[in-house]
Design an enzyme around this catalytic site. Sequence first.
Site, short mmCIF file in Angstrom:
data_model
loop_
_atom_site.label_atom_id
_atom_site.label_comp_id
_atom_site.label_asym_id
_atom_site.label_seq_id
_atom_site.Cartn_x
_atom_site.Cartn_y
_atom_site.Cartn_z
N LYS A 285 11.18 1.81 -1.17
CA LYS A 285 10.29 2.45 -0.20
C LYS A 285 10.66 2.00 1.21
CE LYS A 285 5.29 2.84 0.70
NZ LYS A 285 3.95 2.39 0.24
N SER B 223 1.28 6.39 -0.30
CA SER B 223 2.38 6.44 0.65
C SER B 223 3.75 6.27 0.01
CB SER B 223 2.17 5.37 1.72
OG SER B 223 2.14 4.06 1.14
N SER C 299 -1.43 3.72 -3.21
CA SER C 299 -0.12 4.17 -2.76
C SER C 299 1.00 3.96 -3.76
CB SER C 299 0.26 3.49 -1.43
OG SER C 299 -0.53 4.00 -0.39
#
Length: 529
Positions: free
Chosen positions: A130, A205, A229
Site C-alpha cells: 500500500k 483505503s 481500510s
Amino acid sequence: MAPSLLRKVQVWLLKAVAGVFLLLCRLFAPRKPALAGKKLPPAEDPLLLLSATQLAKKIRRKEVSSVEVVQAYIDRIQQVNPLVNAVIKDRFAAALQEAAQVDKLIEEETGGEEVLEDRLPLLGVPLSVKESFALQGMPHTSGLVSRRGVVATVDAPPVALLKRAGAIPVGVTNTSELCMWCESHNRLNGITNNPYDLERIAGGSSGGEGSILGAAGAVIGIGSDIGGSIRMPSFFNGIFGHKTTPNVVSSENQYPPTSGRQNEYISTGPMCRYAEDLLPMLKIMAGPNVHMLSLNTKVDLKKLKFFTIPHDGGSPLTYPVSKELMDIQRKVVERLELDLGIKVQEVRFPELQYSFQIWNTYMGLSDKDGKPPMPFSSLMGEPGRPAWPLWELLKWMVGKSEHTMAAIGLGLAEMTRSSKPLTFITEKKEKLQKEVDELLGTDAVILYPSHTRVAPKHHHPLFRPFDFSYTGIFNILALPVTQCPLGLGEEGLPLGVQVVGGKLQDHLTLAVALYLEKTFGGWRDPGAN
C-alpha cells in the site's frame, strides 16, 4: 441540551451533509469512460494460483525459480492493471534483479531447505505494498496532489520485516485520498476498479491492495486499518484481510501519521488470497512484538464459543444489511453447527446502533497530553497551509480542486464534530466494550456483517457515507478481526463475513479463516466467473 436531542441534531446534520453530497455528485461528478462489458482475463499461469507459502517452498526446493515467479506476477500486473488501476508505481526491474539474487543464494546455500525456511520464510515471493507505507525509493503520497514527487527514503517497519524475510516488493498500490475514505480514488493517481466488476469500487483505503490481490496480480500484500481500510477492500475484492490487535504490528512511517488517540485504533496487517498465508505473514510483521500473540497455539474449533450478530440493530445512519449477506452469514452458522457439532448463539448489542457516533467521537479525542488530532483540513493542505473545505467545494464544482469530493466532504463534516465528546456516546462505548470483552474472553469469536451490501458502484458511498461503521466500530473496541471471503453472490460479486476475536486472540480468528476457506472455497478468479 438533552443527550437524546443532541443525538437527533447530530444525526440530522450528518444526513444533511450526505444529502448535499448526493445532489452535488449527481450534478457535477465527472463522467468516466464506459467500462460496461469489459472483463478481466482469467489467471492462466499456474504459478498465480499458489499461495505464498507454497511458492516459497517451491523456490527453496528449486522446483521453480524466484525469477519465474516474479516474472509471472509482472506479466499478470501488466495484463490487468490497465483495467483496474491498482498498481500506481512498479519496481519491476529491481524486483527481477532481487529475484535473481535469491536464486543465486539458493544455489549457494549449504545449510539445506530447513535453514532457509527458518531464516527467510518468504524467500523469493513477490509482495505488493500500500502506497501509504514507506517503501524506499517509491512514491509516498497517499494520493495527495501537493505531495507529488515525495519519495520514501526508508522502509516502514512491517515492510522492512517482510523484505528481511525474503519477500520482493513489485510495486505500490493506490489509496483513497489521505487514506480516509472507503473508495480508492484521488486526483493524483485516479480511481481503482473492482476486478469482479470494473464499474464498482475496490474499497479503501487499501483498495489498490485489495484490487490487485483479487485480480491475481499479487499473492500477498500489506494494509492498514483505522475504520475498515483492510477489511472493506478485502471484502469487496474477495480476499482475506486481518486487522491485527492494535499496537502489535508497528504503524510507523505511514502517511498520514496518526495523532490524538488514533494510534489506539489503527492496525497494520496482512492481506492475501489464501488463508494459510495470514499466520506466517503476521508472525513476520509483528517483529519484536510477536510474543504478545499466541500464534503458535493450536486451535481446536470445537472448543471455541461461536456467536453471531446479524446486524447493527437498525441504526438510522446505515443501510439495512442486504438479504444475500444475511443469508450467507446464516449459512456459515449452519455449517459450523453441522461440521463442529456446536451451537452458534445469536446475540445483539443495542449499542451497535451508535457505531458511527462512537467511531467519530473517539477518532476526535485528544491524547493523554491534551493534544487533539490534526484536523483533516490541515492534512489536505500539507505541506502548505490548511485547506478551506468550503472553498475547495466551490473549486470542485468547476473542476479546479485538487481534492476529491470525499476528502472535501470529510473536511466539511469535521466542522460539525463537537470538541467535547458527548457523555451519552462515551457511556454507550464503555458499555459495549465491557459486554463484548466479557462475551469474547479468550475462547470465543463473533460473526458480524462486513458491510451492508456487496461492492457498490463508483462514488455511491458518498450517498450513504456511514455504512463503514460495520467495520469501524471494531477499531474503537481494539479487537482483532479477520475478513473472510464466502464465494460470489447474485451479481457475481464477493460475499464475506467478519470474524471478531478478543484482544490479543488473533490466532482464533485466523484459525476460523482457514476453516471458512476450506468450507466455502475462498478466493475465486474474477476472470473465470
